[in-house]
Design an enzyme around this catalytic site. Structure first.
Site, PDB file in Angstrom:
ATOM      1  N   CYS A 116       0.656  -1.369  -0.119  1.00 19.71           N
ATOM      2  CA  CYS A 116      -0.025  -0.082   0.038  1.00 19.71           C
ATOM      3  C   CYS A 116       0.930   1.369   0.061  1.00 19.71           C
ATOM      4  CB  CYS A 116      -0.892   0.021   1.272  1.00 19.71           C
ATOM      5  SG  CYS A 116      -2.179  -1.234   1.330  1.00 19.71           S
ATOM      6  N   HIS A 256      -3.045   7.411   3.807  1.00 18.05           N
ATOM      7  CA  HIS A 256      -3.466   6.163   3.017  1.00 18.05           C
ATOM      8  C   HIS A 256      -4.917   6.056   3.508  1.00 18.05           C
ATOM      9  CE1 HIS A 256      -3.673   2.255   1.294  1.00 18.05           C
ATOM     10  NE2 HIS A 256      -3.625   1.599   2.646  1.00 18.05           N
ATOM     11  N   ASN A 285     -10.237   0.469   0.416  1.00 18.11           N
ATOM     12  CA  ASN A 285      -8.625   0.508   0.360  1.00 18.11           C
ATOM     13  C   ASN A 285      -8.177   0.240  -1.034  1.00 18.11           C
ATOM     14  OD1 ASN A 285      -6.012   0.221   0.631  1.00 18.11           O
ATOM     15  ND2 ASN A 285      -6.228  -0.905   2.479  1.00 18.11           N
TER      16      ASN A 285
HETATM   17  O1  UT7 Z   1      -3.435  -1.106   3.780  1.00 18.07           O
HETATM   18  C1  UT7 Z   1      -2.806  -1.804   4.663  1.00 18.07           C
HETATM   19  C2  UT7 Z   1      -3.134  -1.301   5.923  1.00 18.07           C
HETATM   20  N1  UT7 Z   1      -4.446  -1.945   6.323  1.00 18.07           N
HETATM   21  C3  UT7 Z   1      -5.002  -1.601   7.471  1.00 18.07           C
HETATM   22  O2  UT7 Z   1      -4.483  -0.445   8.053  1.00 18.07           O
HETATM   23  C4  UT7 Z   1      -6.162  -2.243   8.124  1.00 18.07           C
HETATM   24  C5  UT7 Z   1      -6.118  -2.347   9.497  1.00 18.07           C
HETATM   25  N2  UT7 Z   1      -7.250  -2.969  10.002  1.00 18.07           N
HETATM   26  C6  UT7 Z   1      -8.367  -2.419  10.294  1.00 18.07           C
HETATM   27  O3  UT7 Z   1      -8.778  -1.478   9.609  1.00 18.07           O
HETATM   28  C7  UT7 Z   1      -9.327  -3.137  11.152  1.00 18.07           C
HETATM   29  O4  UT7 Z   1      -8.744  -3.916  12.215  1.00 18.07           O
HETATM   30  C8  UT7 Z   1     -10.490  -4.052  10.353  1.00 18.07           C
HETATM   31  C9  UT7 Z   1     -11.334  -2.978   9.921  1.00 18.07           C
HETATM   32  C10 UT7 Z   1      -9.580  -4.888   9.639  1.00 18.07           C
HETATM   33  C11 UT7 Z   1     -11.133  -4.803  11.522  1.00 18.07           C
HETATM   34  O5  UT7 Z   1     -11.761  -3.926  12.523  1.00 18.07           O
HETATM   35  P1  UT7 Z   1     -11.612  -4.422  14.051  1.00 18.07           P
HETATM   36  O6  UT7 Z   1     -12.100  -3.358  14.927  1.00 18.07           O
HETATM   37  O7  UT7 Z   1     -10.199  -4.277  14.516  1.00 18.07           O
HETATM   38  O8  UT7 Z   1     -12.324  -5.711  13.996  1.00 18.07           O
HETATM   39  P2  UT7 Z   1     -11.995  -7.194  14.950  1.00 18.07           P
HETATM   40  O9  UT7 Z   1     -11.080  -7.795  13.682  1.00 18.07           O
HETATM   41  O10 UT7 Z   1     -11.462  -6.761  16.223  1.00 18.07           O
HETATM   42  O11 UT7 Z   1     -12.968  -7.875  14.787  1.00 18.07           O
HETATM   43  C12 UT7 Z   1     -14.215  -7.508  15.743  1.00 18.07           C
HETATM   44  C13 UT7 Z   1     -15.413  -8.479  15.379  1.00 18.07           C
HETATM   45  C14 UT7 Z   1     -15.026  -9.908  15.448  1.00 18.07           C
HETATM   46  O12 UT7 Z   1     -15.920 -10.908  16.080  1.00 18.07           O
HETATM   47  P3  UT7 Z   1     -15.885 -11.399  17.709  1.00 18.07           P
HETATM   48  O13 UT7 Z   1     -14.636 -11.931  17.714  1.00 18.07           O
HETATM   49  O14 UT7 Z   1     -15.625 -10.006  18.242  1.00 18.07           O
HETATM   50  O15 UT7 Z   1     -17.151 -11.951  17.970  1.00 18.07           O
HETATM   51  C15 UT7 Z   1     -15.027 -10.320  13.961  1.00 18.07           C
HETATM   52  O16 UT7 Z   1     -15.265 -11.653  13.719  1.00 18.07           O
HETATM   53  O17 UT7 Z   1     -15.890  -8.230  14.355  1.00 18.07           O
HETATM   54  C16 UT7 Z   1     -16.026  -9.739  13.340  1.00 18.07           C
HETATM   55  N3  UT7 Z   1     -15.958  -9.151  11.958  1.00 18.07           N
HETATM   56  C17 UT7 Z   1     -17.055  -8.775  11.199  1.00 18.07           C
HETATM   57  N4  UT7 Z   1     -18.323  -8.706  11.486  1.00 18.07           N
HETATM   58  C18 UT7 Z   1     -19.187  -8.278  10.404  1.00 18.07           C
HETATM   59  C19 UT7 Z   1     -14.847  -8.930  11.169  1.00 18.07           C
HETATM   60  N5  UT7 Z   1     -15.095  -8.840  10.184  1.00 18.07           N
HETATM   61  C20 UT7 Z   1     -16.344  -8.618   9.804  1.00 18.07           C
HETATM   62  C21 UT7 Z   1     -17.447  -8.213   8.872  1.00 18.07           C
HETATM   63  N6  UT7 Z   1     -18.541  -8.016   9.459  1.00 18.07           N
HETATM   64  N7  UT7 Z   1     -16.977  -7.923   7.831  1.00 18.07           N
END
Ligand code: UT7
Length: 330
Positions: A116, A256, A285
Site C-alpha cells: 500500500c 493512506h 482501500n
Molecule cells: O492497507 C494496509 C493497511 N491496512 C489496514 O490498515 C487495516 C487495519 N485494520 C483495520 O482496519 C481493522 O482492524 C479491521 C477493519 C480490519 C477490523 O476492525 P476491528 O475493529 O479491528 O475488528 P476485529 O478484527 O477486532 O473484529 C471484531 C469482530 C470480530 O468478532 P468477535 O470475535 O468479536 O465476535 C470479527 O469476527 O468483528 C467481526 N468481524 C466482522 N463482523 C461483521 C470481522 N469482520 C467482519 C465483517 N462483518 N466484515
C-alpha cells in the site's frame, strides 16, 4: 549537474472501474452488514474491475488523464514506475504494459513493490532521480486490481478493498519547493501480519496451495491497525521536522485510505482536525492507488491550491511506510 533540483508534480489523474460494489451488495456475499462495515471502516462502497481489466489497464486510464492534465506527450517520459501488488503477471512488469498502451517509447520502466505504500515509494524514487539530474520527466502510477487477490468468503478482508489507479507526472523545475524529500521506513520482521503468501517461490502455485487459499491476501487487522497509526503519525512528524515545517503550516494531509478510524486517530495525535483528506467511503482501500487517487481528487476538487503545503503519508505490508511534504505549484 545540480544535485538539488526542484521537482514538481505537473499533472495528476485517476481512474476507477465502472462497477460499484456497495456494503449492501456485500451483505449478500458474506455474513456482514452495512452498519458493521461503515462503523468499523468508514467505507460505503468500492469499485471492482471487469474480468478483462488488469492492473495495467486501470493504470493506463489514470496515466492518460495525468499526461493530459500535465500537457505532456507520452514520448517525453524518461521514467515510468508502476507501484502495484496486483501486477498483470510476474513478468514482464506492469509498467512495460502501460508503456506500450500509452506509447511512452522513450521511457525505461519498472514495477515497484511496497504494497500500500507503493505510490509514495515510487514518487520518492522518481523525485530523487529527477533531483540528481538522471531524468527530466517521470510518470508514476499506483494501480491495483485487488479484487483478484481477495477471498470472497472471508468477511475480515474482502470488504476492505477496491480496485483503481492514480497517476502523477513529475518534472524538474517549477515554482516553490515542489516535492520535498521523503521520510521512508520498512520493518520486514512484521511481514507475516499482512501478506499474500502463495503463488511465489516460497509457496509455489500448486493445487494444495490453492486449496489452502494462500493465493489470497491475509491480514491480522488489529495488529496492522496499531502499527499503521503509529508509523504514519511518526513519519509525518519526521517529514515536517526534516523540512523545517509545523503542522499549522499544512493546508491538507492526505493519508493512506485504509480505515477512517486510522485516519481519525492520526488526525487526533497530530491535532490537525478536518485537514485530513478522506475518500475511503467511496473507494475502500485501493492499496498503492489510494494515495494517488486521493491526491488527484484533492487537486481537482480545489482542496489543494497553488502555493499550498500538502503532506502525504502511507502505510502498508512489509511493513512499509513513509511521508513527505510538497508545495503545490500548479
Ligand atoms: O492497507 C494496509 C493497511 N491496512 C489496514 O490498515 C487495516 C487495519 N485494520 C483495520 O482496519 C481493522 O482492524 C479491521 C477493519 C480490519 C477490523 O476492525 P476491528 O475493529 O479491528 O475488528 P476485529 O478484527 O477486532 O473484529 C471484531 C469482530 C470480530 O468478532 P468477535 O470475535 O468479536 O465476535 C470479527 O469476527 O468483528 C467481526 N468481524 C466482522 N463482523 C461483521 C470481522 N469482520 C467482519 C465483517 N462483518 N466484515
Amino acid at each position: 549537474m545540480d544535485s538539488k533540483r526542484i521537482v514538481s508534480i505537473i499533472g495528476t489523474g485517476s481512474y476507477v472501474p465502472e462497477r460499484v460494489l456497495t456494503n449492501q451488495d456485500l451483505e449478500k456475499i458474506v455474513d456482514t452488514s452495512d452498519e458493521w462495515i461503515f462503523s468499523r471502516t468508514g467505507m460505503r462502497e468500492r469499485h471492482i474491475a471487469a474480468p478483462e481489466q488488469a492492473a495495467s489497464d486501470l493504470g493506463t486510464e489514470a496515466a492518460k488523464k495525468a499526461l493530459e492534465d500535465a500537457g505532456v506527450d507520452a514520448e517525453e517520459i524518461d521514467l515510468l514506475i508502476v507501484a502495484t501488488l496486483s501486477p498483470d503477471m510476474f513478468f514482464p512488469s506492469t509498467a512495460c504494459f502501460v508503456q506500450e498502451k500509452i506509447g511512452a517509447k522513450n521511457a525505461y520502466c519498472y514495477d515497484l513493490g511496497a504494497a500500500c505504500s507503493g505510490f509514495l515509494y515510487a514518487l520518492e524514487t522518481a523525485r530523487a532521480q529527477i533531483a540528481c539530474g538522471a531524468v527530466e520527466t517521470a510518470l508514476v502510477i499506483g494501480s491495483e486490481k485487488m479484487s483478484t487477490f481477495l477471498d470472497w468468503e472471508d468477511r475480515t478482508t474482502c470488504i476492505l478493498f477496491g480496485d483503481g489507479a492514480g497517476a502523477a507526472v513529475l518534472r524538474s523545475g517549477g515554482e516553490g519547493r515542489g516535492v520535498m524529500e521523503s521520510v521512508m521506513g520498512s520493518d520486514g520482521s512484521l511481514a507475516h501480519l499482512l501478506s499474500t503468501p502463495g503463488g511465489g517461490s516460497r509457496n509455489p502455485m500448486t493445487h494444495e496451495m490453492l486449496d489452502q487459499g494462500m493465493q489470497y491476501l491475509q491480514m491480522q487487522g488489529r495488529e496492522v491497525f496499531k502499527h499503521a497509526v503509529k508509523r504514519m503519525t511518526d513519519a509525518v512528524l519526521s517529514a515536517l521536522e526534516k523540512n523545517g515545517l509545523s503542522t499549522d503550516e499544512i493546508k491538507c494531509f492526505i493519508p493512506h485510505q485504509a480505515n477512517i478510524r486510522i485516519i481519525d486517530a492520526i488526525s487526533k495525535k497530530l491535532g490537525v482536525g478536518d485537514r485530513m483528506y478522506v475518500n475511503v467511503e467511496k473507494y475502500a482501500n485501493t492499496s498503492s492507488a489510494a494515495l494517488a487517487i486521493a491526491l488527484d481528487e484533492a487537486v481537482k476538487d480545489g482542496t489543494i491550491q497553488k502555493g499550498d503545503l500538502v503532506v502525504l503519508t502511507v502505510f502498508g505490508g512489509g511493513f512499509t511506510w513513509g511521508a513527505n511534504v510538497l508545495e503545490w505549484g500548479k
